[in-house]
Design an enzyme around this catalytic site. Structure first.
Site, PDB file in Angstrom:
ATOM      1  N   GLN A 203       0.845  -1.195   0.000  1.00 42.43           N
ATOM      2  CA  GLN A 203       0.000   0.000   0.000  1.00 42.43           C
ATOM      3  C   GLN A 203       0.878   1.242   0.000  1.00 42.43           C
ATOM      4  O   GLN A 203       1.376   1.645  -1.038  1.00 42.43           O
ATOM      5  CB  GLN A 203      -0.964  -0.035   1.187  1.00 42.43           C
ATOM      6  N   ASP A 204       1.124   1.847   1.170  1.00 42.78           N
ATOM      7  CA  ASP A 204       2.079   2.961   1.159  1.00 42.78           C
ATOM      8  C   ASP A 204       3.305   2.575   1.978  1.00 42.78           C
ATOM      9  O   ASP A 204       3.298   1.570   2.680  1.00 42.78           O
ATOM     10  CB  ASP A 204       1.449   4.288   1.610  1.00 42.78           C
ATOM     11  N   PRO A 205       4.394   3.343   1.869  1.00 41.69           N
ATOM     12  CA  PRO A 205       5.637   2.948   2.545  1.00 41.69           C
ATOM     13  C   PRO A 205       5.476   2.940   4.067  1.00 41.69           C
ATOM     14  O   PRO A 205       4.613   3.620   4.620  1.00 41.69           O
ATOM     15  CB  PRO A 205       6.629   4.036   2.109  1.00 41.69           C
TER      16      PRO A 205
ATOM     17  N   HIS B  23      -0.702   6.793   5.114  1.00 41.57           N
ATOM     18  CA  HIS B  23      -1.593   7.207   4.011  1.00 41.57           C
ATOM     19  C   HIS B  23      -1.633   8.726   3.794  1.00 41.57           C
ATOM     20  O   HIS B  23      -2.523   9.228   3.115  1.00 41.57           O
ATOM     21  CB  HIS B  23      -3.027   6.684   4.215  1.00 41.57           C
TER      22      HIS B  23
END
Length: 224
Positions: free
Chosen positions: A61-63, A132
């Site tokens: 998804q995101d880092p 996010h």
């Protein structure tokens, strides 16, 4: 002319959405905010896995948003950084799924990337401690373009889509030309709902064998 990530990414960088996103990220950096990963690590996934070498895509998804964690590969952390819970669960599944797999003491997945596993987050930057936080900046458009290129220009790629976010992201993949393996996310919140026991790692190798392609040595992380 053979497609390269360089040409694909350069084309995206020329688009208005990307330039707008870059300005937002630069503005945050200039305010002294910590943005992860470091600028020279944002495209690590593409540096380690050339376009024509992609056999498998593992969508994150995101880092990671903690200091020193994110380095441009989904789920991976640099050596010396504590193994995050989702990756710990991936290792547990590997130990059950792949004969002889020994759980490593680090979370650095570079050896997978070097074998053709594109470890791609759907969002490529994040503000420290704010999960996010860059989700709406434009990265989703960028990674949609990346996935579309793989979908349109390659054959037989295996997409591992774990959790609703990744599955939605992969909704337009042509399953007559590529393979999709779906399961719940390996996070502690959902791993027991079907990630454990999914056998995606051995299934991936079976699909590669069927195409006369070399298998992924998942255990390479232990010796690295």
């Amino acid at each position: 002319m053979a497609l390269t990530w360089n040409s694909i990414i350069s084309a995206e960088k020329n688009k208005a959405y990307y330039q707008s996103m870059s300005e937002k990220i630069d503005a945050q950096r200039s305010l002294g905010k910590s943005i992860f990963p470091k600028e020279d690590h944002i495209f690590t996934a593409f540096d380690l896995t050339p376009f024509n070498d992609v056999k498998v895509v593992i969508l994150g998804q995101d880092p990671y948003h903690g200091e020193g964690q994110a380095h441009g590969l989904s789920f991976s952390v640099l050596p010396g950084v504590k193994i995050p819970p989702s990756l710990r669960n991936m290792y547990k599944e590997l130990a059950e799924d792949i004969p002889g797999f020994t759980i490593p003491e680090h979370g650095y997945l570079k050896t997978w990337a070097e074998q053709g596993v594109l470890l791609l987050n759907t969002v490529l930057t994040v503000e420290e401690a704010k999960a996010h936080s860059h989700a709406k900046f434009g990265w989703e458009t960028f990674t949609d373009a990346i996935i579309k290129k793989i979908n349109d220009d390659m054959e037989g790629v295996i997409f591992l889509l774990w959790g609703a976010h990744a599955q939605k992201k992969g909704a337009n993949i042509d399953t007559s030309r590529h393979f999709i393996l779906q399961a719940p996310h390996p996070s502690p919140l959902s791993a027991h709902r079907g990630f454990f026991g999914c056998k995606h790692f051995s299934q991936t190798n079976e699909l590669l064998r069927q195409q006369n392609l070399s298998e992924i040595n998942w255990g390479s992380v232990t010796s690295s």
